[in-house]
Motif scaffolding. Structure first.
Motif, short mmCIF file in Angstrom:
data_model
loop_
_atom_site.label_atom_id
_atom_site.label_comp_id
_atom_site.label_asym_id
_atom_site.label_seq_id
_atom_site.Cartn_x
_atom_site.Cartn_y
_atom_site.Cartn_z
N UNK A 10 6.10 50.09 -98.38
CA UNK A 10 5.93 49.73 -99.85
C UNK A 10 5.88 51.01 -100.89
N UNK A 11 6.37 50.99 -101.99
CA UNK A 11 6.46 52.26 -103.02
C UNK A 11 7.15 53.07 -102.31
N UNK A 12 6.76 54.53 -102.23
CA UNK A 12 7.74 55.47 -101.68
C UNK A 12 7.56 55.52 -99.91
N UNK A 13 6.54 54.68 -99.35
CA UNK A 13 6.19 54.76 -98.23
C UNK A 13 7.01 54.01 -97.24
N UNK A 14 7.91 54.84 -96.32
CA UNK A 14 8.63 54.42 -95.15
C UNK A 14 8.47 54.96 -93.98
N UNK A 21 11.09 60.11 -82.44
CA UNK A 21 10.17 60.61 -83.62
C UNK A 21 9.80 59.28 -84.53
N UNK A 22 8.47 59.39 -85.09
CA UNK A 22 7.85 58.55 -85.85
C UNK A 22 7.58 59.17 -86.91
N UNK A 23 8.27 59.13 -88.26
CA UNK A 23 8.19 59.82 -89.47
C UNK A 23 7.69 59.22 -90.61
N UNK A 24 6.69 59.26 -91.10
CA UNK A 24 6.19 58.50 -92.25
C UNK A 24 6.19 59.38 -93.56
N UNK A 56 -1.74 49.25 -88.42
CA UNK A 56 -0.59 48.63 -88.09
C UNK A 56 0.81 49.27 -88.00
N UNK A 57 0.91 50.55 -88.57
CA UNK A 57 1.81 51.45 -88.50
C UNK A 57 2.18 51.91 -86.96
N UNK A 58 0.87 52.17 -86.73
CA UNK A 58 1.01 52.89 -85.14
C UNK A 58 0.99 54.22 -85.22
N UNK A 59 1.04 55.12 -84.19
CA UNK A 59 1.34 56.58 -84.18
C UNK A 59 2.12 57.20 -84.95
N UNK A 60 1.63 58.23 -85.62
CA UNK A 60 2.59 59.03 -86.62
C UNK A 60 2.84 60.32 -86.15
N UNK A 61 3.82 61.04 -85.97
CA UNK A 61 4.17 62.35 -85.42
C UNK A 61 4.21 63.04 -86.73
N UNK A 62 4.77 62.66 -87.87
CA UNK A 62 5.01 63.75 -88.79
C UNK A 62 5.04 63.07 -90.12
N UNK A 63 4.43 63.61 -91.27
CA UNK A 63 4.38 62.91 -92.59
C UNK A 63 5.09 64.00 -93.44
N UNK A 64 5.96 63.58 -94.07
CA UNK A 64 6.80 64.06 -95.13
C UNK A 64 6.25 63.52 -96.61
N UNK A 65 5.66 64.61 -96.98
CA UNK A 65 4.90 64.39 -98.27
C UNK A 65 5.65 65.11 -99.42
N UNK A 76 -5.86 57.37 -101.43
CA UNK A 76 -7.05 57.72 -100.84
C UNK A 76 -6.97 57.34 -99.23
N UNK A 77 -6.23 56.12 -99.22
CA UNK A 77 -6.12 55.65 -97.69
C UNK A 77 -5.13 56.82 -96.99
N UNK A 78 -4.22 57.08 -97.85
CA UNK A 78 -3.15 58.09 -97.29
C UNK A 78 -3.71 59.33 -96.81
N UNK A 79 -4.69 59.90 -97.75
CA UNK A 79 -5.21 61.07 -97.36
C UNK A 79 -6.02 61.13 -95.97
N UNK A 80 -6.86 59.98 -95.88
CA UNK A 80 -7.46 59.94 -94.48
C UNK A 80 -6.31 59.71 -93.47
#
Length: 259
Positions: A10-14, A21-24, A56-65, A76-80
């Motif tokens: 949703x939005x920019x979130x993929x 690798x699991x990259x959010x 529900x997303x599962x483990x995330x190795x990297x966030x590209x922000x 807010x939930x993204x920051x957590x």
């Protein structure tokens, strides 16, 4: 590219899955209904929620922000969620606020891990508004991902940007196979007709330069500050030459698709 899966949340979130690798990207998980201030008299209401919750997303190795200071890219939930992610890559200014590795345009860093291919992450230029707007809108970057075994070119996440000379430099410096294209033609009443992200026509012009095999539109829905949605993008690409519109891939929310 082989063995790449992209899930639009949703939005920019993929969620990008490649080589283990699991990259959010740009985590936004707040529910709809709230109005968020973006500063300098601008604001927007979130109209739709995410297709998946963090659990529900599962483990995330990297966030590209791409940037941390607008709630439609980090809420807010993204920051957590960031607190539990091993690697966060963002702007130089953003890294001082949220931690992680800070990059400026054309700087690179490498992701390495046991039994996984190394991924080179290069920051690409963004300007999130008209000329001279950066002191107001702040730093933003996109991301180009490359790893051994890519057949046709990099995976490029544009980030929130208008079309300007530095963005046109991307196809001159690298070959792009898949582009995750941030759209929406953001506008605010206080600044009239000025745009703060790609219009549909500018997206066509950019993709004519880039010539990617796959175009994945994101960040065109779910917020009141978008002035163009899917219909406008489809019309613009349908009128583009050389069958460019056939390269558009609209991902159903929460369903992984190969890139």
């Amino acid at each position: 590219m082989k063995d790449v899966r992209v899930t639009h949340i949703g939005g920019p979130t993929t969620l990008i899955e490649v080589g283990g690798w699991r990259i959010l990207t740009d985590p936004t998980f707040d529910p709809p209904g709230r109005r968020y201030s973006f500063g300098w008299g601008t604001s927007s209401r979130k109209q739709t929620g995410p297709a998946l919750q963090p659990g529900e997303v599962g483990p995330v190795d990297v966030v590209l922000l791409s940037h941390d200071h607008h709630a439609d890219n980090l809420d807010d939930r993204g920051r957590k969620l960031l607190a539990g992610v091993p690697v966060v890559i963002t702007t130089a200014a953003g890294s001082r606020r949220v931690g992680g590795r800070g990059l400026r345009a054309w700087e690179s860093t490498e992701l390495t891990g046991a039994d996984r291919p190394a991924i080179k992450v290069t920051a690409t230029p963004c300007r999130h508004g008209p000329v001279l707007s950066e002191p107001i809108v702040g730093q933003v970057i996109g991301f180009a991902l490359e790893w051994e075994g890519q057949e046709h070119g990099v995976l490029w996440i544009t980030g929130d940007t208008v079309l300007y000379p530095a963005v046109r430099e991307v196809p001159r410096r690298m070959t792009v196979d898949t582009v995750v294209l941030h759209l929406g033609a953001v506008r605010f009443p206080i600044t009239g007709g000025l745009h703060y992200s790609l219009t549909a026509d500018d997206a066509v012009e950019l993709c004519e330069l880039v010539r990617p095999r796959t175009i994945i539109p994101v960040h065109y829905e779910g917020w009141s500050h978008f002035s163009q949605g899917r219909a406008a993008v489809e019309r613009a690409f349908a009128a583009a030459p050389d069958g460019l519109g056939e390269r558009l891939h609209w991902l159903p929310l929460d369903q992984p698709a190969g890139a």
